[in-house]
Design a protein around this motif. Structure first.
Motif, PDB file in Angstrom:
ATOM      1  N   GLN A 186       2.037   3.018  -4.006  1.00 50.92           N
ATOM      2  CA  GLN A 186       1.278   4.272  -4.073  1.00 50.92           C
ATOM      3  C   GLN A 186       2.095   5.415  -3.469  1.00 50.92           C
ATOM      4  O   GLN A 186       1.603   6.184  -2.653  1.00 50.92           O
TER       5      GLN A 186
ATOM      6  N   LYS B 273       0.978   8.980  -3.076  1.00 54.54           N
ATOM      7  CA  LYS B 273      -0.063   9.250  -2.082  1.00 54.54           C
ATOM      8  C   LYS B 273       0.520   9.741  -0.761  1.00 54.54           C
ATOM      9  O   LYS B 273      -0.189  10.332   0.060  1.00 54.54           O
TER      10      LYS B 273
ATOM     11  N   ASN C  88       0.830  -1.214   0.000  1.00 55.13           N
ATOM     12  CA  ASN C  88       0.000   0.000   0.000  1.00 55.13           C
ATOM     13  C   ASN C  88       0.863   1.262   0.000  1.00 55.13           C
ATOM     14  O   ASN C  88       0.440   2.310  -0.496  1.00 55.13           O
TER      15      ASN C  88
END
Length: 343
Positions: free
Chosen positions: A321, A324, A317
């Motif tokens: 990403q 992000k 995650n």
């Protein structure tokens, strides 16, 4: 075989971000390594890695093999482990050696520190250890310069910096132990003079892929996974202080091993810190060397950490990403939330 219980300074330094990495051969560590090697090597299965230096060491100290201090150590009920030479950092810079800072370590378990220093000082003086170390000043410089260059050349510092994407306060100090073919160890010293410093001693392990003899020059190459591990500690040192109260409630997540063994309650903070660091190491190895390297690290660490595989997957995650998150710190809340779902 005995039971093994677990001047000048050569320095090469380079900076990355707000950190410094130093490669050193400390004469106090080297002197104790000389003592320990002479006292134990005839009994231990693993001898020092062959090299020109080891050959010179062997020739120089041959006549001192039966020194009274060495025989005293040999006759102790137990011997200490390969990390014994780390206690050199507690000592004064010159002979006669005394404790410069209070000894709070766990490396010396065979006897009292005062008795050890008395015997060690006798050996140091009688056997001309200072002269031997001074005579190899140039060689120590070459060894540390080469190791420094290999770390810089590897790009590891950039890879770690890129993964965490945040400033890191502190310093990593690598102490090279060229007579040690047994293992590497971290050094934790609770003293203000070492505040903000991550210390570890690296063994000169024999390379099974090449032939090393008494005519081989020392080419010390720090292992990538060890370097990544130790440097990573600097980046995530704020994680535990920020979330200690919440993590303490999930301490069993860290205290129960993959084999179902329950560790001591006092170990939970260290286990939590090590788990986070080792997860990051597995991801960095994957980014740098590919999926196989990551999988190998995951399989290895899963032998101890119960939830290593799950956390490694969860960290996708973050790694997949990156846009992000401004840094690893922005991912901290999600890590804690996930840990709280584990039993």
């Amino acid at each position: 075989m005995k039971k093994l219980l677990p001047l000048f300074l050569i320095i090469h330094v380079f900076s990355f971000g707000q950190k410094k990495v130093s490669v050193k051969i400390d004469p106090r560590i080297e002197a104790i390594s000389i003592f320990y090697t002479l006292a134990t090597r005839d009994t231990l299965d693993k001898k020092p890695t062959p090299s020109i230096y080891y050959s010179q060491f062997d020739h120089y100290f041959k006549k001192y093999k039966q020194h009274s201090s060495l025989n005293w150590y040999r006759n102790l009920d137990t011997w200490d482990g390969y990390d014994l030479s780390s206690i050199g950092l507690y000592l004064s810079d010159k002979y006669p050696f005394r404790l410069k800072i209070p000894y709070t370590g766990s490396q010396l378990r065979s006897c009292d520190i005062k008795i050890f220093l008395e015997k060690f000082n006798d050996f140091y003086k009688d056997c001309g250890v200072e002269n031997f170390i001074k005579a190899h000043k140039a060689e120590y410089s070459n060894v540390t310069k080469f190791a420094y260059g290999k770390v810089k050349e590897s790009g590891i510092l950039h890879d770690v910096d890129h993964f965490f994407n945040k400033p890191s306060q502190g310093e990593v100090i690598i102490f090279v132990d060229i007579l040690n073919n047994l293992g590497s160890n971290a050094i934790i010293i609770d003293d203000k003079s070492f505040k903000g410093k991550k210390l570890f001693k690296l063994a000169y392990l024999k390379d099974e892929n090449i032939i090393q003899t008494n005519h081989t020059e020392i080419k010390f190459i720090p292992l990538p996974n060890v370097m990544i591990h130790e440097i990573s500690h600097l980046y995530v040192s704020d994680f535990l202080p920020l979330y200690r109260e919440r993590l303490a409630k999930k301490r069993n997540v860290f205290l129960v091993t993959s084999k179902g063994e329950k560790l001591k309650e006092t170990d939970w903070e260290n286990e939590a810190d090590e788990l986070l660091v080792r997860i990051c190491v597995s991801k960095i190895l994957g980014e740098k060397y590919g999926p196989e390297a990551e999988l190998k690290e995951v399989e290895n660490q899963s032998k101890h950490f119960k939830y290593f595989k799950e956390l490694n997957l969860f960290f996708n995650n973050y790694t997949q990403q990156k846009n992000k998150y401004s840094s690893i710190s922005q991912f901290y809340p999600e890590i804690v939330n996930y840990l709280e779902t584990l039993n």
